[in-house]
Design a protein around this motif. Structure first.
Motif, PDB file in Angstrom:
ATOM      1  N   HIS A  53      41.399  14.249  26.294  1.00 35.82           N
ATOM      2  CA  HIS A  53      40.971  15.151  27.377  1.00 35.82           C
ATOM      3  C   HIS A  53      41.553  14.725  28.712  1.00 35.82           C
ATOM      4  CE1 HIS A  53      37.977  11.954  27.664  1.00 35.82           C
ATOM      5  NE2 HIS A  53      37.587  12.414  28.844  1.00 35.82           N
ATOM      6  N   HIS A  64      28.523  13.273  29.098  1.00 38.94           N
ATOM      7  CA  HIS A  64      28.732  12.197  28.119  1.00 38.94           C
ATOM      8  C   HIS A  64      27.607  12.122  27.109  1.00 38.94           C
ATOM      9  CE1 HIS A  64      32.080   9.472  28.593  1.00 38.94           C
ATOM     10  NE2 HIS A  64      32.096   9.755  29.873  1.00 38.94           N
ATOM     11  N   ASP A  87      36.099  10.968  24.354  1.00 39.52           N
ATOM     12  CA  ASP A  87      34.744  10.950  24.914  1.00 39.52           C
ATOM     13  C   ASP A  87      33.956  12.061  24.236  1.00 39.52           C
ATOM     14  OD1 ASP A  87      35.264   8.892  26.593  1.00 39.52           O
ATOM     15  OD2 ASP A  87      35.293  10.070  28.441  1.00 39.52           O
ATOM     16  N   HIS A 110      40.391  13.662  31.670  1.00 35.60           N
ATOM     17  CA  HIS A 110      39.898  12.672  32.630  1.00 35.60           C
ATOM     18  C   HIS A 110      40.934  11.569  32.845  1.00 35.60           C
ATOM     19  CE1 HIS A 110      35.377  13.771  32.276  1.00 35.60           C
ATOM     20  NE2 HIS A 110      35.931  14.314  33.333  1.00 35.60           N
ATOM     21  N   HIS A 138      32.958  17.541  25.329  1.00 32.68           N
ATOM     22  CA  HIS A 138      32.733  16.685  26.501  1.00 32.68           C
ATOM     23  C   HIS A 138      33.061  17.448  27.780  1.00 32.68           C
ATOM     24  CE1 HIS A 138      33.060  13.260  29.158  1.00 32.68           C
ATOM     25  NE2 HIS A 138      34.369  13.302  29.187  1.00 32.68           N
ATOM     26  N   HIS A 147      41.709   8.591  30.769  1.00 32.37           N
ATOM     27  CA  HIS A 147      42.302   8.881  29.452  1.00 32.37           C
ATOM     28  C   HIS A 147      43.764   9.336  29.572  1.00 32.37           C
ATOM     29  CE1 HIS A 147      38.430   8.575  27.259  1.00 32.37           C
ATOM     30  NE2 HIS A 147      37.997   8.750  28.496  1.00 32.37           N
TER      31      HIS A 147
HETATM   32 ZN    ZN Z   1      35.780  11.791  29.937  1.00 38.43          ZN
END
Ligand code: ZN
Length: 465
Positions: free
Chosen positions: A61, A408, A189, A63, A163, A66
């Protein structure tokens, strides 16, 4: 077949894991390290593998922890494919471009004693805009559920991680040099069940090895319904006294989840006519991306859309894009303002705090975790007076924290997801959690689910038998 961990090992950021199948070298993510200086310094260390030798990166994803080292990977010779969903590609572009802009601003604003120091700082920048465009150019997007054969020895499938929009669990089937196949599942996540826009995480029932996040392996979130009722209470109180509501918020997912609830309040006539301003160019862009991918929404959100209700458009909801528009909000009362940054460490929320913290009828609502040392944390810890841009401000506004908007998975959610595998995995690797949380959670899971758990150390390599 070997698996090694080069980030998010006994810590929550810098996710990066290398699988060497004997035929292929693939990475699960390439995220940035965030936090104290010594952790962020890890971003500048060389990769312990040759970026040019990696054929595929699976990105779960958008974020930053990541995807944030992907441009560095590309800059240093990676020219393979980055595999993700369409929404992840668009959100990653937005998030990486913002990070590149921020790095440039910080480098431009810094003062240097010598020209050499300035050059060094420029060199020290992790990546620039051009690197981001090269990175996005290498992305290949796939739908959830499609089984894809990359070679005779490598197959994968993306599943919904629930997520943030576009987030994926990655299933990989890989054959080693002797032709023996192993299935590895990487959780990315995992989402908190009950989020409104994204679906609940897909359950996966088979794996030889599982790599699972454990960010909140020690915590239980409040339920979403309870949180929404609390939120409505705050909004109603503010409406009665014509006070403002300031919500520091992250631009992706959290902002949209809040707007989604505000739309429902309006639709159900629970609030009269309070104006809501999304005062964040990045959150506005993210919302436009959300509007593009309604096919990824969960049932409730999809039903709304089918019934003709756009969750991101309702009477009194406005985008505030320019600085002038943002400033004009200072003179208004009885409004709700969503602005970044999520922990009030910078951004447009700060001027709104300057105006609203000293007002008795204003409300400040924190909807995300506040790290120690941030202004947000000081306020929720009960500071009577805070400093913003060097000036002192009294905190007279009512301060609230709402725990149930987390994107989360909590302890209960991760355990529920792991239960789907039964006792089958040969080993479950616990990553993406603080050291003591990973250790404690690994022990719990080993005891309760009778799964063999292991918490890898940074740069540790393990053989997958
Ligand atoms: Zn995340």
């Amino acid at each position: 077949m070997k698996l090694s961990f080069h980030g998010a090992a006994k810590m929550v950021t810098g996710s990066c894991h290398l699988l060497d199948t004997g035929h292929h070298k693939i990475l699960f993510e390439c995220g940035i390290f965030q936090g104290p200086k010594e952790v962020e310094a890890l971003n500048f260390e060389p990769f312990p593998f040759d970026p040019g030798s990696i054929e595929y990166v699976f990105l779960s994803h958008a974020h930053l922890d990541h995807c944030g080292r992907l441009p560095k990977l590309v800059k240093q010779g990676f020219h393979g494919k980055i595999i993700c969903t369409r929404a992840t590609r668009d959100l990653t572009r937005l998030i990486l471009l913002d990070a590149a802009k921020l790095q440039k601003e910080q480098a431009d604003d810094a003062s240097f004693d010598t020209e050499a120091a300035m050059e060094q700082a420029k060199e020290g920048k992790l990546f620039g805009e051009t690197d981001v465009f090269h990175t996005i150019g290498l992305m290949e997007t796939y739908n959830y559920g499609d089984s894809v054969k990359l070679s005779d020895n490598l197959e994968f499938r993306l599943r919904d991680a629930g997520h943030i929009l576009g987030s994926a669990i990655i299933e990989v089937w890989a054959k080693n040099n002797t032709g023996r196949e192993r299935k590895i599942v990487f959780s990315g996540d995992l989402g908190h069940r009950g989020q409104r826009i994204v679906k609940d995480p897909d359950m996966v029932s088979e794996a030889d090895y599982v790599i699972v996040e454990s960010t909140y392996g020690n915590r239980y979130h409040k339920s979403r319904d309870e949180t929404v009722l609390e939120f409505l209470g705050i909004m109603s109180a503010a409406e009665e006294t014509k006070g403002n509501v300031c919500i520091p918020t992250f631009a992706v997912e959290r902002a949209q989840e809040i707007i989604y609830e505000l739309n429902l309040f309006h639709r159900n006539n629970l609030l009269s006519n309070m104006s809501v301003y999304l005062d964040s160019p990045m959150a506005i862009e993210a919302t436009e991306i959300f509007k593009k991918y309604t096919d990824m929404y969960d049932e409730d959100a999809a039903r709304l859309i089918e019934g003709g209700d756009d969750p991101f458009e309702f009477p009194g909801f406005h985008y505030s894009n320019t600085t002038e528009e943002s400033k004009s909000l200072n003179n208004k009362t009885g409004i709700t303002i969503l602005a970044g940054s999520g922990m009030a460490t910078g951004g447009r929320i700060l001027p709104h705090f300057m105006h609203n913290l000293p007002r008795k009828n204003s409300h400040v609502v924190f909807v995300g975790f506040q790290v120690e040392g941030t202004l947000g944390r000081d306020i929720i810890d009960g500071a009577q007076e805070v400093r913003i841009h060097g000036k002192k401000f009294n905190v007279e506004a009512t301060v609230h924290t709402l725990g149930g908007f987390s994107a989360h998975a909590d302890q209960r959610d991760i355990r529920y997801w792991l239960r789907g595998f039964g006792t089958m995995p040969q080993r479950v690797f616990m990553i993406h959690g603080d050291s003591d949380i990973c250790d404690g959670f690994a022990q719990n899971i080993a005891h309760e689910l009778k799964q063999d758990t292991y918490v890898p150390k940074m740069h540790e390599e393990v053989e997958l038998i």
